[in-house]
Design a protein around this motif. Structure first.
Motif, PDB file in Angstrom:
ATOM      1  N   SER A   8       0.834  -1.210   0.000  1.00 48.20           N
ATOM      2  CA  SER A   8       0.000   0.000   0.000  1.00 48.20           C
ATOM      3  C   SER A   8       0.867   1.258   0.000  1.00 48.20           C
ATOM      4  O   SER A   8       0.585   2.222  -0.731  1.00 48.20           O
ATOM      5  CB  SER A   8      -0.927   0.003   1.220  1.00 48.20           C
ATOM      6  OG  SER A   8      -1.836  -1.077   1.174  1.00 48.20           O
ATOM      7  N   HIS A  50       2.424   1.718  -3.402  1.00 45.48           N
ATOM      8  CA  HIS A  50       1.449   2.293  -4.339  1.00 45.48           C
ATOM      9  C   HIS A  50       1.394   3.804  -4.200  1.00 45.48           C
ATOM     10  O   HIS A  50       1.333   4.541  -5.202  1.00 45.48           O
ATOM     11  CB  HIS A  50       0.069   1.679  -4.063  1.00 45.48           C
ATOM     12  CG  HIS A  50      -1.022   2.212  -4.942  1.00 45.48           C
ATOM     13  ND1 HIS A  50      -2.241   2.614  -4.445  1.00 45.48           N
ATOM     14  CD2 HIS A  50      -1.073   2.443  -6.276  1.00 45.48           C
ATOM     15  CE1 HIS A  50      -2.994   3.053  -5.446  1.00 45.48           C
ATOM     16  NE2 HIS A  50      -2.309   2.956  -6.555  1.00 45.48           N
ATOM     17  N   GLU A  51       1.424   4.289  -2.972  1.00 47.02           N
ATOM     18  CA  GLU A  51       1.392   5.732  -2.746  1.00 47.02           C
ATOM     19  C   GLU A  51       2.644   6.402  -3.307  1.00 47.02           C
ATOM     20  O   GLU A  51       2.579   7.481  -3.901  1.00 47.02           O
ATOM     21  CB  GLU A  51       1.264   6.031  -1.245  1.00 47.02           C
ATOM     22  CG  GLU A  51      -0.067   5.623  -0.631  1.00 47.02           C
ATOM     23  CD  GLU A  51      -1.219   6.427  -1.176  1.00 47.02           C
ATOM     24  OE1 GLU A  51      -1.019   7.619  -1.507  1.00 47.02           O
ATOM     25  OE2 GLU A  51      -2.324   5.866  -1.308  1.00 47.02           O
ATOM     26  N   THR A 100      -0.813   2.390 -11.329  1.00 42.05           N
ATOM     27  CA  THR A 100      -1.983   1.524 -11.203  1.00 42.05           C
ATOM     28  C   THR A 100      -1.570   0.132 -10.754  1.00 42.05           C
ATOM     29  O   THR A 100      -0.621  -0.450 -11.301  1.00 42.05           O
ATOM     30  CB  THR A 100      -2.726   1.424 -12.544  1.00 42.05           C
ATOM     31  OG1 THR A 100      -3.190   2.716 -12.907  1.00 42.05           O
ATOM     32  CG2 THR A 100      -3.913   0.474 -12.440  1.00 42.05           C
ATOM     33  N   ALA A 137      -7.509  -1.616  -1.365  1.00 44.17           N
ATOM     34  CA  ALA A 137      -8.080  -1.152  -2.628  1.00 44.17           C
ATOM     35  C   ALA A 137      -8.649   0.255  -2.552  1.00 44.17           C
ATOM     36  O   ALA A 137      -9.191   0.676  -1.536  1.00 44.17           O
ATOM     37  CB  ALA A 137      -9.181  -2.110  -3.077  1.00 44.17           C
ATOM     38  N   ASP A 138      -8.523   0.990  -3.662  1.00 45.61           N
ATOM     39  CA  ASP A 138      -9.319   2.193  -3.879  1.00 45.61           C
ATOM     40  C   ASP A 138     -10.673   1.793  -4.456  1.00 45.61           C
ATOM     41  O   ASP A 138     -11.692   2.418  -4.174  1.00 45.61           O
ATOM     42  CB  ASP A 138      -8.621   3.140  -4.862  1.00 45.61           C
ATOM     43  CG  ASP A 138      -7.286   3.629  -4.329  1.00 45.61           C
ATOM     44  OD1 ASP A 138      -6.293   3.534  -5.065  1.00 45.61           O
ATOM     45  OD2 ASP A 138      -7.247   4.087  -3.179  1.00 45.61           O
ATOM     46  N   LYS A 139     -10.653   0.743  -5.276  1.00 48.02           N
ATOM     47  CA  LYS A 139     -11.875   0.232  -5.890  1.00 48.02           C
ATOM     48  C   LYS A 139     -11.788  -1.287  -5.944  1.00 48.02           C
ATOM     49  O   LYS A 139     -10.741  -1.845  -6.269  1.00 48.02           O
ATOM     50  CB  LYS A 139     -12.056   0.808  -7.297  1.00 48.02           C
ATOM     51  CG  LYS A 139     -13.359   0.408  -7.979  1.00 48.02           C
ATOM     52  CD  LYS A 139     -13.628   1.260  -9.210  1.00 48.02           C
ATOM     53  CE  LYS A 139     -13.985   2.685  -8.811  1.00 48.02           C
ATOM     54  NZ  LYS A 139     -14.417   3.509  -9.974  1.00 48.02           N
ATOM     55  N   SER A 150     -16.024   1.344  -4.208  1.00 48.51           N
ATOM     56  CA  SER A 150     -15.022   1.510  -3.152  1.00 48.51           C
ATOM     57  C   SER A 150     -15.311   0.504  -2.044  1.00 48.51           C
ATOM     58  O   SER A 150     -16.430  -0.026  -1.941  1.00 48.51           O
ATOM     59  CB  SER A 150     -15.074   2.928  -2.594  1.00 48.51           C
ATOM     60  OG  SER A 150     -16.262   3.121  -1.833  1.00 48.51           O
TER      61      SER A 150
END
Length: 280
Positions: free
Chosen positions: A123, A126-127, A132, A147-149, A163
């Motif tokens: 996580s 990812h930031e 993606t 997840a964001d989605k 979400s």
């Protein structure tokens, strides 16, 4: 959720030269070369693409710094922990500088403590990268926290997209309602559901209160699981379902065989029709 096979230009993604594809894959198995050092494992796809050595070294150093592997570059996979090996596999994907990552259940081979640690590391990665990431998992906790989605699949069919909190608050059908949330949602049919204009009603364990006197529902405590911060009380003999699970904050004194009252929060009851679709 289900596993995914990706094909690009008629080829399996793993057969496409790394320099010519915008997708990097990280698998459940680390798939590291045991005779190579960490540095050579990370650099392998770039060497296969015949990239210049100076650029390879730059990318390997950059990936190692991002993944906290700088002190391990001269070690071999057999000298690393499971979490460190997975970071090497991720590093091998990072150096390709892809437009997107596909993680195919990358945490399933790790023990519980390492899973939590790697979940946070991915996580944070990812930031930092802003790239993606598609993460395939059967673990709803991973889906909810990372997840964001979320795309929920059943037998290859998309059941719902949204979400994490959208799926938690308004599941589209019984499958999604049962998949999202831990412990899982309680489902009740029969007269209690019909009274609320539904074929099936669902309510999450955290939305049922234990009351000393009265209560809309009555039952007998079967097992109380004490976790310190929460207690999961499994209630039988309610006449509603085989077991109603209740999540109570903190420690409670309920023992097996105790009769208790339950008060469901009416505004948190989900209604589903005979086809299992959400009502309202």
């Amino acid at each position: 959720m289900t596993s995914v096979t990706i094909r690009i230009d008629g080829q399996d993604a793993t057969d496409t030269p790394p320099a010519k594809r915008g997708l990097a894959m990280v698998f459940q198995s680390y798939a590291l070369y045991p005779h190579m050092t960490v540095a050579r494992n990370i650099a392998f796809p770039l060497r296969m693409a015949k990239m210049e050595k100076a650029e390879i070294d730059r990318r390997v150093r950059a990936a190692a710094e991002v993944l906290n592997l700088t002190d391990y570059l001269d070690r071999r996979p057999g000298q690393l922990s499971g979490g460190q090996r997975q970071r090497v596999a991720i590093g091998r994907a990072i150096v390709r500088e892809p437009k997107a990552f596909l993680f195919d259940e990358p945490l399933s081979n790790l023990d519980a403590a390492l899973r939590v640690g790697m979940r946070l590391e991915i996580s944070e990665l990812h930031e930092r990268l802003g790239t993606t990431m598609i993460h395939v998992t059967h673990d709803q906790v991973e889906a909810m926290t990372m997840a964001d989605k979320i795309v929920v699949l059943q037998a290859g069919v998309i059941e719902q997209v949204g979400s994490p909190l959208e799926l938690y608050r308004a599941p589209r059908n019984l499958f999604v309602a049962g998949f999202i949330g831990s412990p899982k949602m309680n489902f009740i049919k029969g007269e209690e559901a019909a009274r609320r204009g539904a074929h099936t009603i669902g309510i999450r364990p955290e939305h049922i209160d234990v009351v000393e006197n009265g209560g809309v529902w009555q039952g007998t405590v079967g097992v109380a699981e004490h976790l310190g911060s929460d207690t999961f009380v499994h209630v039988h003999d309610t006449g509603l379902a085989d077991t109603i699970t209740v999540r109570v904050p903190g420690e409670v004194s309920h023992r097996s065989g105790d009769r208790i009252g339950l008060a469901p929060r009416e505004d948190q009851i989900h209604r589903f029709d005979a086809q299992g679709l959400r009502i309202g």
